[in-house]
Motif scaffolding. Structure first.
Motif, short mmCIF file in Angstrom:
data_model
loop_
_atom_site.label_atom_id
_atom_site.label_comp_id
_atom_site.label_asym_id
_atom_site.label_seq_id
_atom_site.Cartn_x
_atom_site.Cartn_y
_atom_site.Cartn_z
N ASP A 43 -2.68 -12.39 -4.19
CA ASP A 43 -2.57 -13.18 -3.10
C ASP A 43 -4.07 -13.64 -2.40
N TYR A 44 -4.78 -12.72 -2.77
CA TYR A 44 -6.26 -12.74 -2.37
C TYR A 44 -7.26 -11.84 -3.39
N PRO A 45 -8.25 -12.60 -3.23
CA PRO A 45 -9.47 -11.60 -4.10
C PRO A 45 -9.66 -10.05 -3.45
N PRO A 46 -9.86 -9.18 -4.45
CA PRO A 46 -10.09 -7.76 -3.81
C PRO A 46 -11.30 -7.55 -3.13
N LYS A 47 -11.33 -6.51 -2.18
CA LYS A 47 -12.45 -6.19 -1.68
C LYS A 47 -13.80 -5.86 -2.34
#
Length: 118
Positions: A43-47
């Motif tokens: 859902d979102y790029p990793p940290k």
């Protein structure tokens, strides 16, 4: 060839001989999350720290992998925030003038010692 973030890490993981479970364990991640990353379905790029850890374990360039993931390294983000008023003009000029953009990228990628000689 332009590969997605997921394709890059999947290929590098396989080249290193890691299973998803093995690599996920080394990274301290759930293997299902790693699978989502490899399939470009997160859902979102990793940290940034996760991306840097991936790069180290897979012998990939950390900075390039961060950008590939759709993130900006923190130090670069801080720089952009300091110069936020000039960024739109720079990007607009690069879009309007491909030769200028090529020159910017060429100069940005030439080794430091060549810059000093030139």
């Amino acid at each position: 060839m332009n590969q997605s973030f997921g394709q890059l890490i999947r290929e590098a993981r396989k080249d290193k001989g890691f299973s998803q479970r093995e690599l996920a364990k080394l990274l301290g991640l759930d293997f299902t999350y790693l699978s989502k990353l490899e399939n470009d379905r997160a859902d979102y790029p990793p940290k940034e720290d996760v991306i840097r850890s991936l790069a180290r374990h897979l012998d990939l360039n950390e900075e390039e992998l961060i950008f590939s993931a759709g993130r900006i390294p923190q130090r670069d983000e801080d720089f952009l925030k300091q110069h936020y008023k000039t960024m739109p003009a720079l990007f607009r000029r690069m879009q309007e003038n491909p030769d200028f953009a090529k020159r910017v990228f060429r100069e940005a990628t030439q080794p430091e010692n060549e810059e000093k000689q030139g």
